[in-house]
Design a protein around this motif. Sequence first.
Motif, PDB file in Angstrom:
ATOM      1  N   ALA A   1      40.389  57.404  29.912  1.00 12.28           N
ATOM      2  CA  ALA A   1      39.035  57.325  29.507  1.00 12.28           C
ATOM      3  C   ALA A   1      37.880  58.032  30.302  1.00 12.28           C
ATOM      4  O   ALA A   1      36.804  58.258  30.103  1.00 12.28           O
ATOM      5  CB  ALA A   1      38.546  55.691  29.228  1.00 12.28           C
ATOM      6  N   THR A   2      38.414  58.373  31.533  1.00 13.19           N
ATOM      7  CA  THR A   2      37.389  58.847  32.658  1.00 13.19           C
ATOM      8  C   THR A   2      37.927  60.239  33.085  1.00 13.19           C
ATOM      9  O   THR A   2      37.392  60.904  33.779  1.00 13.19           O
ATOM     10  CB  THR A   2      37.088  57.940  33.914  1.00 13.19           C
ATOM     11  N   SER A   3      39.025  60.742  32.425  1.00 12.98           N
ATOM     12  CA  SER A   3      39.663  62.011  32.924  1.00 12.98           C
ATOM     13  C   SER A   3      38.759  63.327  32.744  1.00 12.98           C
ATOM     14  O   SER A   3      39.037  64.296  33.596  1.00 12.98           O
ATOM     15  CB  SER A   3      40.957  62.309  32.316  1.00 12.98           C
ATOM     16  N   ALA A   4      38.056  63.130  31.828  1.00  9.45           N
ATOM     17  CA  ALA A   4      37.090  64.367  31.529  1.00  9.45           C
ATOM     18  C   ALA A   4      35.634  64.225  32.202  1.00  9.45           C
ATOM     19  O   ALA A   4      35.009  64.873  31.806  1.00  9.45           O
ATOM     20  CB  ALA A   4      36.698  64.533  29.883  1.00  9.45           C
ATOM     21  N   LEU A   5      35.490  63.201  32.856  1.00  8.64           N
ATOM     22  CA  LEU A   5      34.419  62.785  33.622  1.00  8.64           C
ATOM     23  C   LEU A   5      34.275  63.498  34.978  1.00  8.64           C
ATOM     24  O   LEU A   5      35.287  63.458  35.773  1.00  8.64           O
ATOM     25  CB  LEU A   5      33.866  61.436  33.411  1.00  8.64           C
TER      26      LEU A   5
ATOM     27  N   THR B   1      32.256  58.879  36.381  1.00  7.70           N
ATOM     28  CA  THR B   1      33.461  58.040  36.490  1.00  7.70           C
ATOM     29  C   THR B   1      33.222  56.728  36.982  1.00  7.70           C
ATOM     30  O   THR B   1      33.352  55.801  36.483  1.00  7.70           O
ATOM     31  CB  THR B   1      34.830  58.860  37.190  1.00  7.70           C
ATOM     32  N   GLU B   2      32.734  56.695  38.014  1.00  9.15           N
ATOM     33  CA  GLU B   2      32.039  55.659  38.914  1.00  9.15           C
ATOM     34  C   GLU B   2      31.431  54.824  38.197  1.00  9.15           C
ATOM     35  O   GLU B   2      31.305  53.585  37.866  1.00  9.15           O
ATOM     36  CB  GLU B   2      31.538  56.095  40.193  1.00  9.15           C
ATOM     37  N   GLN B   3      30.232  55.368  37.389  1.00  5.76           N
ATOM     38  CA  GLN B   3      29.302  54.663  36.458  1.00  5.76           C
ATOM     39  C   GLN B   3      30.274  53.987  35.225  1.00  5.76           C
ATOM     40  O   GLN B   3      29.556  52.678  34.884  1.00  5.76           O
ATOM     41  CB  GLN B   3      28.262  55.641  36.042  1.00  5.76           C
ATOM     42  N   ILE B   4      30.968  54.682  34.582  1.00  2.00           N
ATOM     43  CA  ILE B   4      31.701  54.445  33.575  1.00  2.00           C
ATOM     44  C   ILE B   4      32.768  53.050  34.068  1.00  2.00           C
ATOM     45  O   ILE B   4      32.756  52.214  33.363  1.00  2.00           O
ATOM     46  CB  ILE B   4      32.653  55.349  32.871  1.00  2.00           C
ATOM     47  N   LEU B   5      33.092  53.149  35.223  1.00  2.00           N
ATOM     48  CA  LEU B   5      33.978  52.069  35.711  1.00  2.00           C
ATOM     49  C   LEU B   5      33.440  50.867  35.896  1.00  2.00           C
ATOM     50  O   LEU B   5      33.617  49.543  35.681  1.00  2.00           O
ATOM     51  CB  LEU B   5      34.553  52.403  36.994  1.00  2.00           C
ATOM     52  N   GLU B   6      31.985  51.060  36.442  1.00  3.39           N
ATOM     53  CA  GLU B   6      31.230  49.854  36.741  1.00  3.39           C
ATOM     54  C   GLU B   6      30.768  49.318  35.266  1.00  3.39           C
ATOM     55  O   GLU B   6      30.715  47.880  35.407  1.00  3.39           O
ATOM     56  CB  GLU B   6      29.923  50.386  37.436  1.00  3.39           C
ATOM     57  N   LEU B   7      30.311  50.024  34.166  1.00  7.23           N
ATOM     58  CA  LEU B   7      30.285  49.355  32.823  1.00  7.23           C
ATOM     59  C   LEU B   7      31.406  48.506  32.599  1.00  7.23           C
ATOM     60  O   LEU B   7      31.201  47.649  31.981  1.00  7.23           O
ATOM     61  CB  LEU B   7      29.927  50.687  32.052  1.00  7.23           C
ATOM     62  N   LEU B   8      32.673  49.124  32.845  1.00  2.00           N
ATOM     63  CA  LEU B   8      34.013  48.505  32.258  1.00  2.00           C
ATOM     64  C   LEU B   8      34.040  47.083  33.168  1.00  2.00           C
ATOM     65  O   LEU B   8      34.471  46.050  32.558  1.00  2.00           O
ATOM     66  CB  LEU B   8      35.062  49.111  32.445  1.00  2.00           C
ATOM     67  N   LYS B   9      33.740  47.094  34.371  1.00  3.58           N
ATOM     68  CA  LYS B   9      33.705  46.055  35.146  1.00  3.58           C
ATOM     69  C   LYS B   9      32.786  44.758  34.451  1.00  3.58           C
ATOM     70  O   LYS B   9      33.000  43.542  34.376  1.00  3.58           O
ATOM     71  CB  LYS B   9      33.243  46.143  36.610  1.00  3.58           C
ATOM     72  N   LYS B  10      31.502  45.397  34.144  1.00  4.93           N
ATOM     73  CA  LYS B  10      30.745  44.431  33.507  1.00  4.93           C
ATOM     74  C   LYS B  10      31.119  43.884  32.538  1.00  4.93           C
ATOM     75  O   LYS B  10      31.009  42.592  31.965  1.00  4.93           O
ATOM     76  CB  LYS B  10      29.209  44.999  33.259  1.00  4.93           C
ATOM     77  N   ILE B  11      31.719  44.529  31.403  1.00  4.37           N
ATOM     78  CA  ILE B  11      32.366  44.198  30.227  1.00  4.37           C
ATOM     79  C   ILE B  11      33.332  43.131  30.493  1.00  4.37           C
ATOM     80  O   ILE B  11      33.366  42.298  29.687  1.00  4.37           O
ATOM     81  CB  ILE B  11      32.858  45.268  29.334  1.00  4.37           C
ATOM     82  N   ASN B  12      34.124  43.392  31.268  1.00  2.00           N
ATOM     83  CA  ASN B  12      35.363  42.442  31.627  1.00  2.00           C
ATOM     84  C   ASN B  12      34.535  41.239  32.313  1.00  2.00           C
ATOM     85  O   ASN B  12      35.186  40.175  31.969  1.00  2.00           O
ATOM     86  CB  ASN B  12      36.219  43.222  32.598  1.00  2.00           C
ATOM     87  N   ARG B  13      33.509  41.166  33.069  1.00  2.00           N
ATOM     88  CA  ARG B  13      33.128  40.042  33.837  1.00  2.00           C
ATOM     89  C   ARG B  13      32.255  39.267  32.893  1.00  2.00           C
ATOM     90  O   ARG B  13      32.233  38.117  32.767  1.00  2.00           O
ATOM     91  CB  ARG B  13      32.339  40.685  35.182  1.00  2.00           C
ATOM     92  N   GLU B  14      31.229  39.852  32.152  1.00  2.00           N
ATOM     93  CA  GLU B  14      30.333  39.255  31.456  1.00  2.00           C
ATOM     94  C   GLU B  14      30.841  38.908  30.081  1.00  2.00           C
ATOM     95  O   GLU B  14      30.312  37.992  29.143  1.00  2.00           O
ATOM     96  CB  GLU B  14      28.940  40.024  31.421  1.00  2.00           C
ATOM     97  N   MET B  15      31.789  39.667  29.401  1.00  5.82           N
ATOM     98  CA  MET B  15      32.291  39.390  28.100  1.00  5.82           C
ATOM     99  C   MET B  15      33.599  38.860  28.052  1.00  5.82           C
ATOM    100  O   MET B  15      33.900  38.395  26.938  1.00  5.82           O
ATOM    101  CB  MET B  15      32.172  40.756  27.279  1.00  5.82           C
ATOM    102  N   GLY B  16      34.249  38.962  29.005  1.00  3.56           N
ATOM    103  CA  GLY B  16      35.640  38.288  29.210  1.00  3.56           C
ATOM    104  C   GLY B  16      36.579  39.276  28.581  1.00  3.56           C
ATOM    105  O   GLY B  16      37.694  38.535  28.249  1.00  3.56           O
ATOM    106  N   VAL B  17      36.474  40.377  28.268  1.00  8.01           N
ATOM    107  CA  VAL B  17      37.222  41.134  27.607  1.00  8.01           C
ATOM    108  C   VAL B  17      38.497  41.527  28.392  1.00  8.01           C
ATOM    109  O   VAL B  17      38.281  42.086  29.727  1.00  8.01           O
ATOM    110  CB  VAL B  17      36.764  42.583  27.088  1.00  8.01           C
ATOM    111  N   THR B  18      39.583  41.494  28.232  1.00  6.66           N
ATOM    112  CA  THR B  18      40.826  41.947  28.888  1.00  6.66           C
ATOM    113  C   THR B  18      40.861  43.529  28.879  1.00  6.66           C
ATOM    114  O   THR B  18      40.882  44.035  27.517  1.00  6.66           O
ATOM    115  CB  THR B  18      42.076  41.313  28.178  1.00  6.66           C
TER     116      THR B  18
END
Length: 252
Positions: A175-179, A184-201
């Motif tokens: 998902a970050t290979s083209a960035l 990439t750092e910003q997208i990873l922070e967004l994924l961390k937020k989704i995992n933390r706040e929404m509980g998504v695996t």
Amino acid sequence: MENILELRQVSKSFPGSSFRLEDISFSLPYGAVLGFVGENGAGKSTLVRCINYLERPSSGQIFFRGKSLSTMKEKEILAMRQNMGMIFQQFNLLEQRNLLRNVSYPLEISHKGGPISYFKKRKARLDRAKELLAMVGLEGREYSHPSQLSGGQKQRVAIARALATKPEVLLCDEATSALDPKTTEQILELLKKINREMGVTIILITHQMSVIEAICDEVAIIDHSRIAEAGPVKEVFRSPKSEIGRKLILGE
């Protein structure tokens, strides 16, 4: 039920090809972030397609929420896929649609019952899309088209779209290979937020060790179609046991 996903001795072969996956086994607890890393051609993308049954394994079993996918009827498999959002390296957005309609598209074609049936109404679908675009930082861009966005913004739309059906698992295939590194750092922070706040695996498929180190709890290193080693990221990075692990992590 401790694990949302479990693979037991999963193998995949293709007629007329020497490529195959062999004996892949792992379990994934609810809310974890797991990374699969390996060189190009190691079998990472084939593995992720087996996880959501876009490719049916040649042998072995995959369990989602305790139920084997091999025993599911086609309708149940479709519902399972809606419980597994997916994002890709190339975004795969629909250029003729604005961002609202891109994000709401999975809800238009969804046949899933329960809470998703609410989204049969157009207003409810668009409200959900607006909510998700705001969550990924694109509030005010709802009527833009993909061609008007940067690569990072396109990936944010793709993430919002993947979350439209309220999945429990998010599959990220390079998902970050083209960035660029900052995006990439910003997208990873967004994924961390989704995992933390929404509980998504989250399952990440990548060849970038920096991505694994930045976000994952666990890592599995794939080499020649097999898992060469696996474990907590800190342990594997501190002392890789496999030859491929030492090559990827230590540069040996």
